[in-house]
Design an enzyme around this catalytic site. Structure first.
Site, PDB file in Angstrom:
ATOM      1  N   GLU A   1       0.853  -1.181   0.000  1.00  0.00           N
ATOM      2  CA  GLU A   1       0.000   0.000   0.000  1.00  0.00           C
ATOM      3  C   GLU A   1       0.895   1.239   0.000  1.00  0.00           C
ATOM      4  OE1 GLU A   1      -2.737   0.427   3.282  1.00  0.00           O
ATOM      5  OE2 GLU A   1      -3.779   2.061   2.286  1.00  0.00           O
TER       6      GLU A   1
ATOM      7  N   GLY B   1       2.837   2.503  10.955  1.00  0.00           N
ATOM      8  CA  GLY B   1       2.613   1.648  12.124  1.00  0.00           C
ATOM      9  C   GLY B   1       2.499   0.180  11.748  1.00  0.00           C
ATOM     10  N   ALA B   2       1.588  -0.121  10.852  1.00  0.00           N
ATOM     11  CA  ALA B   2       1.364  -1.509  10.470  1.00  0.00           C
ATOM     12  C   ALA B   2       0.523  -1.569   9.205  1.00  0.00           C
ATOM     13  CB  ALA B   2       0.647  -2.254  11.592  1.00  0.00           C
ATOM     14  N   MET B   3       0.391  -2.785   8.655  1.00  0.00           N
ATOM     15  CA  MET B   3      -0.302  -2.931   7.379  1.00  0.00           C
ATOM     16  C   MET B   3      -1.191  -4.166   7.380  1.00  0.00           C
ATOM     17  SD  MET B   3      -0.865  -1.771   4.425  1.00  0.00           S
ATOM     18  CE  MET B   3      -2.059  -2.605   3.390  1.00  0.00           C
ATOM     19  N   GLU B   4      -2.413  -3.961   6.880  1.00  0.00           N
ATOM     20  CA  GLU B   4      -3.474  -4.963   6.999  1.00  0.00           C
ATOM     21  C   GLU B   4      -3.503  -6.018   5.896  1.00  0.00           C
ATOM     22  OE1 GLU B   4      -3.972  -1.662   6.190  1.00  0.00           O
ATOM     23  OE2 GLU B   4      -5.579  -1.434   4.736  1.00  0.00           O
ATOM     24  N   ASN B   5      -2.366  -6.358   5.276  1.00  0.00           N
ATOM     25  CA  ASN B   5      -2.344  -7.363   4.217  1.00  0.00           C
ATOM     26  C   ASN B   5      -3.216  -8.564   4.573  1.00  0.00           C
ATOM     27  OD1 ASN B   5      -0.010  -5.831   3.186  1.00  0.00           O
ATOM     28  ND2 ASN B   5       1.001  -6.762   4.947  1.00  0.00           N
TER      29      ASN B   5
ATOM     30  N   GLU C   1      -5.649  -3.009  12.498  1.00  0.00           N
ATOM     31  CA  GLU C   1      -5.284  -3.827  11.324  1.00  0.00           C
ATOM     32  C   GLU C   1      -6.237  -5.015  11.202  1.00  0.00           C
ATOM     33  OE1 GLU C   1      -3.391  -2.233   9.496  1.00  0.00           O
ATOM     34  OE2 GLU C   1      -2.591  -0.911  11.042  1.00  0.00           O
TER      35      GLU C   1
ATOM     36  N   HIS D   1      -9.555  -4.009   9.713  1.00  0.00           N
ATOM     37  CA  HIS D   1      -9.486  -3.788   8.262  1.00  0.00           C
ATOM     38  C   HIS D   1      -9.905  -5.035   7.464  1.00  0.00           C
ATOM     39  CE1 HIS D   1      -8.019   0.160   7.304  1.00  0.00           C
ATOM     40  NE2 HIS D   1      -6.859   0.057   7.915  1.00  0.00           N
TER      41      HIS D   1
ATOM     42  N   GLU E   1      -9.981   3.960   6.033  1.00  0.00           N
ATOM     43  CA  GLU E   1      -9.198   4.409   7.190  1.00  0.00           C
ATOM     44  C   GLU E   1     -10.057   5.144   8.229  1.00  0.00           C
ATOM     45  OE1 GLU E   1      -6.610   3.120   7.815  1.00  0.00           O
ATOM     46  OE2 GLU E   1      -5.750   2.467   5.912  1.00  0.00           O
TER      47      GLU E   1
HETATM   48  N1  TRP Z   1      -3.170   0.844   5.737  1.00  0.00           N
HETATM   49  C1  TRP Z   1      -2.213   1.051   6.802  1.00  0.00           C
HETATM   50  C2  TRP Z   1      -3.053   1.297   8.027  1.00  0.00           C
HETATM   51  O1  TRP Z   1      -3.532   2.341   8.309  1.00  0.00           O
HETATM   52  C3  TRP Z   1      -1.328   2.222   6.534  1.00  0.00           C
HETATM   53  C4  TRP Z   1       0.013   1.910   5.968  1.00  0.00           C
HETATM   54  C5  TRP Z   1       0.887   1.040   6.461  1.00  0.00           C
HETATM   55  C6  TRP Z   1       0.653   2.543   4.890  1.00  0.00           C
HETATM   56  N2  TRP Z   1       2.048   1.100   5.720  1.00  0.00           N
HETATM   57  C7  TRP Z   1       1.918   2.013   4.771  1.00  0.00           C
HETATM   58  C8  TRP Z   1       0.286   3.500   3.990  1.00  0.00           C
HETATM   59  C9  TRP Z   1       2.833   2.422   3.796  1.00  0.00           C
HETATM   60  C10 TRP Z   1       1.172   3.913   3.012  1.00  0.00           C
HETATM   61  C11 TRP Z   1       2.429   3.377   2.917  1.00  0.00           C
HETATM   62  O2  TRP Z   1      -3.422   0.437   8.718  1.00  0.00           O
HETATM   63 ZN    ZN Z   2      -5.661   1.614   8.505  1.00  0.00          ZN
END
Ligand code: TRP
Ligand code: ZN
Length: 875
Positions: free
Chosen positions: A126, A266-270, A303, A306, A325
């Site tokens: 993302e 912070g983190a990513m919701e893959n 996360e 999401h 978001e």
């Molecule tokens: N979707 C993530 C969140 O809010 C945000 C995020 C994580 C992100 N890593 C990123 C956005 C890198 C842009 C680039 O939970």
């Molecule tokens: Zn988010």
């Protein structure tokens, strides 16, 4: 500056000409390169434009080969690479596209796409990182089924992960092995993830509401295994809460979380494979504060939530970012409020909104919750998209009530499952289930700027009527002027002069007696309350029912009354904030110190200390002065030093006048023998820290007490409380010696190094010379965003030395931005923020800030990220 990067507009949205029905990826990780082979089953989108060519996104890819429908037609001569795209000429209506590229994750410092973090490989896709892995239609409205096979050296990378369920694994030649994964859910490329590393895991299970057992796996580098328990517990609480509050069940057999040290956010919701910044997931009592635990629980929840608000239902285009978001921040805020304290969560969030989102909304990068254009989408992961977006969802919740809101969210998840949609679609569901017309309300999505609501009142003793007149104004923002009136829900109450909370009576059509909400819809609007024996005191915008600046000409008597009697805990807090704001800003403007505290404030504070009906967390919040950024936001021309000095003088004056009761309260709070992250204990620690921070200013014994607390506390929360205060009151030599000891003790722990960097950058002793020296310290690593943020970011955000009148602090930041931009544009761009607000500052600061921005603007190869921030700021 480099050639102007392209601006993209919401109004130009067109569906994709092509669908990708199926994706097969082979990712072969070798020591110095990675080969990515992709097979895409592509077909014409019947609802899309009738393009003849296929144009795929790709960035920093080394072309190896392309073919269509097997090897029958090698078509290198039909393939054109231009401007980060691959154009394949004259393709049929349905075909299999095969591409092979070579990429270099070891050299990828942007932390987007596939990159190396320490000894592991991981991805961040993302918003538009997938195009750094392979050629693709890298846009959120192209959803596909992904099969991923990863190959790597078995000894170095025993763990190979991707989205979905594992379907096979095995050894291949040369000590290598593979694991193959299949994700049964369609998803956009931004939710793709893969990880390879020597990782250990903590496992658990969760049984969902329909009785399905889900495997939970949390992967970390071996030395972090002692820090996984808390996040695992938080994950299970998240699963449970989303079932109970939103009826949402998890949809795969396994849910994996990976912690990585190098991460931009912070983190990513893959899907099924969340990737976290180590700082946002790893915790134990030896190295984490209460605030860390709180934040980690909220991010784990965020996360996870999401999975429905973002993954099952995703965004049509990046202009809809707040669809996922804003809604998900609303959900995680409710999660925290339900688990801990609703008023405290609200106070914390409003503090953040006022201190950071309001300034953003009043600055050169102000944008609507649904922006109309952008240059670089990475610049739009903002407080406006996240926090104001959540406020907009919260207002919808206020308008509908919990029951209808839940019906609306059920309808939304059901109707749009597996689709990529817009904020309009979300709002339409809320309208449909409630019958409430949200046409005017939707203006919140399209216009930037914090609305200003000014309320005046009038009491008629002969009829016992009390009239409120509200005037609303939405300020101009870049590209938007003369804005229409919004629908603003103002929750309010009235108090009698005795302090009694009254039940307001009105038959105004815009008054909702059940919820106590006055609905503003016109530029100017009046409401009449009847049956009032004397002039009441209004308690306005209870629970911060709308993200606005509310002005009412409160006098200090009224505020003192509200501070002691308001039945609404949030407004009680807000009354004290307004009271102290008046005192501080008056002194700052006059350039004087506050040497004596207004009697009414002292009385209110004494009553707050003694009040048995409030908990210690509320007590701590009530005793905390407004933040410097929020104070700054309320003046026309900011003098940060004058504001800081005035605020500090009030702190000292309060401490002097109240030393006795503050000490009495402090001594009455018991320190639990064992550390637990539970509300009462957290609240007690919070209050102790607030009381000590006052007492440290006037009581000589405090330094020794805090030094003892730092030494003998069995948890980092109490140690950090002591450190933060000592950091402020220590003489320079003790400060330096303590930091030296700290890093000797904790130099092996990444999170404690980060804490130590902040201690180095936020003290009054941390001048520019010190920060410059720190850049060369072996524990500083400019390739690690957490460390950059904790040293350079914290210096610019929190330190008065940053505002040195000669502009040296600003120039330093500009140089660091330029240096960082060459490696990591996303990080560099965020570092610029403190400079972008230069127009809001008093002349002597503004000119120097502007010069610093110009230094950045002169750079030839500036990233689009920084270009957008700087050019908007200088306009
Ligand atoms: N979707 C993530 C969140 O809010 C945000 C995020 C994580 C992100 N890593 C990123 C956005 C890198 C842009 C680039 O939970
Ligand atoms: Zn988010």
């Amino acid at each position: 500056m480099s050639a102007q990067p392209k601006e993209i507009f919401l109004k130009d949205y067109q569906p994709s000409a092509w669908n990708i029905d199926h994706v097969d990826l082979l990712i072969q990780i070798f020591e110095e390169e990675t080969v990515v082979t992709s097979n895409l089953r592509i077909s014409r989108n019947p609802d899309g434009p009738k393009d003849k060519d296929l144009v795929l996104h790709g960035a920093d890819l080394e072309y190896v080969a392309t073919s269509i429908d097997g090897d029958e037609r090698i078509l290198d001569e039909n393939v054109f690479i231009e401007d980060e795209t691959l154009r394949v000429k004259d393709v049929p209506d349905a075909f299999l596209l095969n591409t092979v590229v070579r990429i270099y994750p070891e050299k990828n410092t942007s932390l987007e796409g596939l990159y190396k973090s320490g000894g592991m490989y991981c991805t961040q896709c993302e918003a538009e990182g997938f195009r750094k892995i392979t050629w693709y239609l890298d846009r959120p409205d192209v959803l596909s089924i992904f099969n991923t096979r990863i190959e790597a050296d078995k000894e170095l990378f025993p763990v190979l992960l991707a989205n979905g369920n594992e379907i096979s694994r095995g050894d291949i030649h040369n000590g290598r092995h593979y694991v193959a994964w299949k994700d049964p859910h369609k998803k956009p490329a931004y939710l793709f993830a893969t990880v390879a590393g020597k990782l250990e895991k903590t496992t658990d299970t969760f049984t969902t509401m329909s009785g399905k057992e889900v495997k939970l796996e949390l992967f970390v580098e071996p030395h972090n295994l002692s820090k996984t328990d808390f996040a695992m517990g938080a994950l299970k609480r998240s699963f449970k809460w989303d079932e109970e509050r939103f009826g949402r069940e998890y949809d795969l057999d396994i849910f994996m979380v990976v912690a990585t040290d190098h991460f931009n956010m912070g983190a990513m919701e893959n899907k099924g494979l969340n990737i976290f910044n180590s700082a946002a997931v790893l915790a134990n009592e030896k190295t984490s504060t209460d605030a860390d635990f709180e934040r980690i629980e909220a991010i784990v929840g965020h996360e996870y939530f999401h999975n429905w608000s973002g993954n099952r239902v995703t965004c049509r285009d990046w202009f809809q970012l707040s669809l996922k978001e804003g809604f998900t921040v609303f959900r995680d805020a409710e999660f925290t409020a339900d688990l801990h304290s609703r008023p405290i969560k609200r106070i914390d969030d409003v503090n953040m909104l006022r201190s950071a989102q309001f300034p953003e909304d009043a600055g050169p990068t102000a944008h609507p919750v649904r922006p109309q254009s952008f240059i670089e989408i990475n610049n739009f992961y903002t407080l406006t998209i996240y926090e104001k977006g959540a406020e907009v969802v919260r207002m919808i919740h206020t308008l509908l009530g919990e029951e209808n809101f839940r019906k609306g969210s059920d309808l939304y998840f059901d109707r749009f499952d597996g689709q990529a949609v817009t904020t309009e679609d979300f709002v339409a569901c809320m309208e449909e289930v409630s019958g409430i017309d949200l046409t005017q309300f939707k203006l919140w999505y399209d216009f930037a700027g914090t609305p200003v609501v000014t309320i005046k009142d009038d009491y008629d003793a002969t009829t016992g009527t009390y009239k409120l007149t509200a005037q609303q104004m939405v300020p101009d923002t870049p590209g938007q002027t003369n804005k229409p009136a919004f629908h603003i829900p103002v929750k309010l109450g009235l108090l009698a002069e005795s302090g009694e909370n009254l039940t307001p009576g009105s038959n105004d059509t815009n008054w909702d007696a059940k919820t106590g909400v006055w609905h503003l819809r016109d530029r100017t609007q009046t409401i009449e309350f009847t049956g009032l024996k004397s002039k009441p005191v209004p308690s306005l915008l209870r629970d911060f029912s709308a993200p606005v600046k509310l002005n009412y000409n409160f006098d200090l008597d009224q505020l003192a009354l509200l501070a002691q009697n308001d039945a609404n805990a949030f407004n009680r807090w807000d009354a004290v904030q307004r009271f102290t704001t008046q005192l501080i800003l008056a002194a700052a403007e006059a350039g004087t110190e506050i040497s004596e505290v207004d009697e009414r404030l002292l009385k209110a504070y004494e009553q707050i200390l003694a009040d048995e009906n409030i908990d210690n967390a509320i007590r701590a919040a009530l005793l905390t002065l407004p933040s410097r950024p929020w104070l700054a936001e309320q003046v026309d021309s900011i003098d940060p030093i004058a504001i800081n000095d005035a605020r500090q003088s009030l702190r000292v004056a309060i401490a002097k006048a109240m030393a006795k009761p503050l000490r009495g309260k402090l001594n009455s709070i018991k320190r639990p023998a064992k550390y637990e992250f539970k509300f009462q204990d957290v609240a007690a620690r919070r209050l102790r820290a607030v009381l000590y921070a006052y007492l440290a200013l006037v009581d000589d014994k405090v330094v020794a007490e805090l030094e003892a607390q730092y030494k003998d506390a069995n948890n980092y929360s109490e140690q950090n409380d002591a450190l933060q205060i000592l950091n402020e009151v220590d003489d320079k030599a003790s400060w330096a010696a303590r930091l030296e000891d700290f890093i000797k003790e904790w130099g092996d722990d990444a999170q404690m190094i980060e804490a130590w960097l902040s201690l180095n950058s936020t003290s009054k002793h941390a001048d520019l010379a010190h920060i410059t020296k720190m850049l060369k310290h072996e524990k500083f690593d400019k390739g690690n965003p957490n460390r950059v943020r904790r040293l350079i970011g914290a210096f610019a955000m929190n330190n008065i030395a940053f505002h040195a009148k000669d502009g040296s602090g600003y120039k330093f930041l500009a140089e660091q931005v330029i240096d960082t931009d060459a490696r990591n544009p996303q990080l560099a761009s965020r570092m610029i923020v403190p400079l972008t607000r230069w127009k809001r500052y008093a002349e002597q600061y503004a000119g120097e800030m502007r010069s610093a921005l110009e230094l950045i603007a002169e750079v030839k190869s500036l990233s689009p990220d920084c270009f957008e921030m700087v050019s908007k700021s200088l306009k």
